[in-house]
Structure formats: C-alpha cells, structure tokens
Design a protein around this motif. Structure first.
Motif, short mmCIF file in Angstrom:
data_model
loop_
_atom_site.label_atom_id
_atom_site.label_comp_id
_atom_site.label_asym_id
_atom_site.label_seq_id
_atom_site.Cartn_x
_atom_site.Cartn_y
_atom_site.Cartn_z
N TRP A 1 128.48 99.46 97.49
CA TRP A 1 127.16 99.17 96.93
C TRP A 1 126.31 100.43 96.97
O TRP A 1 126.44 101.25 97.87
CB TRP A 1 126.45 98.08 97.73
CG TRP A 1 127.19 96.79 97.82
CD1 TRP A 1 128.06 96.41 98.80
CD2 TRP A 1 127.15 95.71 96.89
NE1 TRP A 1 128.55 95.15 98.55
CE2 TRP A 1 128.02 94.70 97.38
CE3 TRP A 1 126.45 95.47 95.70
CZ2 TRP A 1 128.22 93.50 96.72
CZ3 TRP A 1 126.65 94.28 95.03
CH2 TRP A 1 127.52 93.30 95.54
N ALA B 1 118.40 90.53 91.68
CA ALA B 1 119.55 91.00 90.91
C ALA B 1 119.76 90.11 89.69
O ALA B 1 119.56 88.90 89.75
CB ALA B 1 120.80 91.00 91.79
N GLY B 2 120.16 90.72 88.59
CA GLY B 2 120.45 89.97 87.37
C GLY B 2 119.28 89.78 86.45
O GLY B 2 119.45 89.28 85.33
N ARG C 1 117.65 94.45 96.42
CA ARG C 1 118.83 93.98 95.68
C ARG C 1 119.98 94.98 95.77
O ARG C 1 119.80 96.19 95.78
CB ARG C 1 118.47 93.69 94.23
CG ARG C 1 118.07 94.88 93.39
CD ARG C 1 117.83 94.45 91.94
NE ARG C 1 117.47 95.56 91.08
CZ ARG C 1 116.23 95.87 90.73
NH1 ARG C 1 115.22 95.13 91.14
NH2 ARG C 1 116.00 96.90 89.94
N THR D 1 123.35 96.62 94.19
CA THR D 1 123.91 96.95 92.88
C THR D 1 125.24 97.66 93.09
O THR D 1 125.35 98.56 93.93
CB THR D 1 122.97 97.87 92.10
OG1 THR D 1 121.69 97.26 91.98
CG2 THR D 1 123.51 98.15 90.70
N SER D 2 126.23 97.24 92.33
CA SER D 2 127.56 97.87 92.39
C SER D 2 127.87 98.50 91.04
O SER D 2 127.15 98.31 90.05
CB SER D 2 128.63 96.82 92.71
OG SER D 2 128.71 95.87 91.64
N GLU E 1 130.13 97.59 89.12
CA GLU E 1 130.41 96.49 88.20
C GLU E 1 129.14 95.91 87.60
O GLU E 1 129.17 95.35 86.50
CB GLU E 1 131.19 95.39 88.93
CG GLU E 1 132.62 95.76 89.31
CD GLU E 1 132.70 96.73 90.48
OE1 GLU E 1 131.70 96.84 91.23
OE2 GLU E 1 133.75 97.39 90.63
N SER E 2 128.02 96.03 88.30
CA SER E 2 126.75 95.51 87.80
C SER E 2 126.21 96.33 86.64
O SER E 2 125.38 95.85 85.87
CB SER E 2 125.70 95.52 88.93
OG SER E 2 126.16 94.88 90.09
N THR F 1 126.67 97.42 83.50
CA THR F 1 127.50 97.19 82.32
C THR F 1 127.20 98.18 81.20
O THR F 1 128.01 98.32 80.27
CB THR F 1 127.31 95.75 81.81
OG1 THR F 1 125.93 95.51 81.52
CG2 THR F 1 127.78 94.75 82.85
N ALA G 1 121.89 96.98 82.28
CA ALA G 1 122.67 95.93 81.62
C ALA G 1 121.98 95.45 80.35
O ALA G 1 121.99 94.27 80.04
CB ALA G 1 122.86 94.75 82.58
#
Length: 258
Positions: A61, A148-149, A160, A162-163, A165-166, A168, A247
């Motif tokens: 992360w 997150a999101g 939050r 974040t990786s 993968e988050s 995008t 994202a």
C-alpha cells in the motif's frame, strides 16, 4: 583619474552583463535540484509500497496522509514521516514513536529535511522546517478526507489505503506530488501541510499567492511511476485534474496533451 573612471565603467558594464546570466544559472541549478527532490520523494513513496518497517507493517500500500493518533489530521504525523527511511533519514525515523501524535514527537521533528525544501524557496523560506512538496489527494478541497472508491480521488488520503491495483488510470498517468510556495507548513505535521486537493476552477494555477510554483514559467510535477515532468504555467486545468485522479478513465481525453 580618468583611467580609474574608465576601469570602474568597464567593471559596472561587466557586472550588468554578468548578473542576469548568474541569476539564470542559479535558477537552472535550483530547478535541477528541485527535480532531484521530486525524484527522491517519489522513490521514497514507491519504496514504502514495496517494503515494511517496524512502525509501518502494511506492505503493498502507498502511505496514508496521516499516521499515529490524533483527533484532527493536524494532530497526526504526516506521510513524509512514513517515508523517512527511504529518503536517507532512517536514523531520525528510528528515534520517533509513531504510536504518539505530532506534538509528542515534535522536539525531534523540528529539523529541516533538505530534500523536502525547494532550493529556490530556501533563500526566502517562511520556516526552515516547512516543505514545498504536497501529495495530491484528488479533486476538491475535501479530497483528503474522502473514503476509498469515491469519485475524484487521488492516490492519497488522510486515512484511505491505495494500492497499485486501485490506480486504474495507470501510474504513468497519475500525478502524485506537486510544488507550492505559499501557505508552507511543517513537513511532519498531518493535514494540509503536505496533502491537498485540487480545485480546477481556482485559477490561475501559478503566480503570487496562487496554488503552485513555477521554475522559469514551468511547473514540475511528479508522477507515480517515479518520473518528473515539466508543464506550462498555462497548462489546461481540466487535463491537470484528470492526471491527478486515479480512476477517472480520462486517459484517451488528456493523454495527447501530456
């Protein structure tokens, strides 16, 4: 007497010709050092993601904007504390107690970290313990505190996680760090000292008391892949906003301008 006046005149002319060039060279040196600062900070963020440490056991992360206890973000320690072991400040990090808040670590933290200060600002700094570099939390002044999101998030928030993968939009398309020269605050304190949202309607982007700083009319931005880019002070704010989010799937819209 005439000869002395002639010599003095030559000296004054030489100084008049030399000083602008000296300022240009100093500005270029400052810009290069600032770019190196960006790279060091970005590398520290990436190393944090790939390593674990005694006080930061999470692996895989990116750092959060705040660590340790605190009722408000400003009570906490900042992400810049988290990456100290990866910006050649491991000895300082080992002395800290990250289970305590900023106030209870401040006596150790009231030091200047050269890689956190732009040399252009070092000559006129508001405080030797402030920083010029901020992580980008996303769009809107409330971005650091969002979950997150949420729409418009950047790669970092107060709490939050974040990786890779988050993200995008891709790390090469995401701005992680930018430079400011106003409202400078302590590098180790959580909150807006070093984590802020971006308002694309707050224009112009640069200038006196404006959000971002320029080196010779060019802004430096640090991307999450570790690269540093120069962009114009007149860069399209909607394109900048797209590059700050993680994202938004805006790549097709802004990629050609990047």
């Amino acid at each position: 007497m005439i000869e002395v006046l002639v010599v003095l005149g030559i000296v004054f002319v030489a100084l008049a010709l030399f000083l602008p060039k000296a300022r240009d060279l100093r500005g270029l040196a400052d810009s290069m050092k600032c770019r190196n600062n960006f790279k060091g900070i970005l590398l520290g963020i990436l190393k944090f993601e790939s390593n674990s440490s005694p006080n930061e056991p999470l692996k895989g992360w990116f750092p959060t904007g705040c660590i340790g206890p605190g009722t408000n973000p400003e009570d906490c320690l900042s992400w810049m504390v988290s990456i100290l072991p990866y910006v050649e400040e491991g000895n300082l990090y080992k002395q800290l107690d990250c289970n305590k808040d900023f106030a209870n670590n401040q006596s150790l933290l009231d030091v200047s970290i050269l890689s956190y200060v732009c040399p252009s600002n070092n000559r006129k700094t508001e405080s030797p313990i402030s920083t010029n570099y901020i992580a980008m939390a996303g769009l809107g002044l409330d971005a650091p505190g969002r979950l997150a999101g949420a729409w418009g998030n950047g790669f970092m928030g107060y709490d939050r996680l974040t990786s890779f993968e988050s993200i995008t939009d891709g790390i090469s398309n995401t701005i992680a760090v930018m430079e400011i020269h106003t409202k400078l605050e302590h590098w180790a304190r959580g909150g807006p000292s070093n984590l802020r949202g971006f308002d694309p309607t707050d224009l112009p982007l640069t200038g006196e008391r404006r959000p971002f700083y320029t080196h010779e009319s060019r802004m430096l931005v640090g991307k999450l892949d570790g690269s540093v880019r120069e962009i114009s002070a007149n860069f399209d704010p909607t394109v900048l906003a797209a590059a700050i989010t993680i994202a938004g799937a805006e790549r097709e819209r802004w990629g050609s301008s990047w």
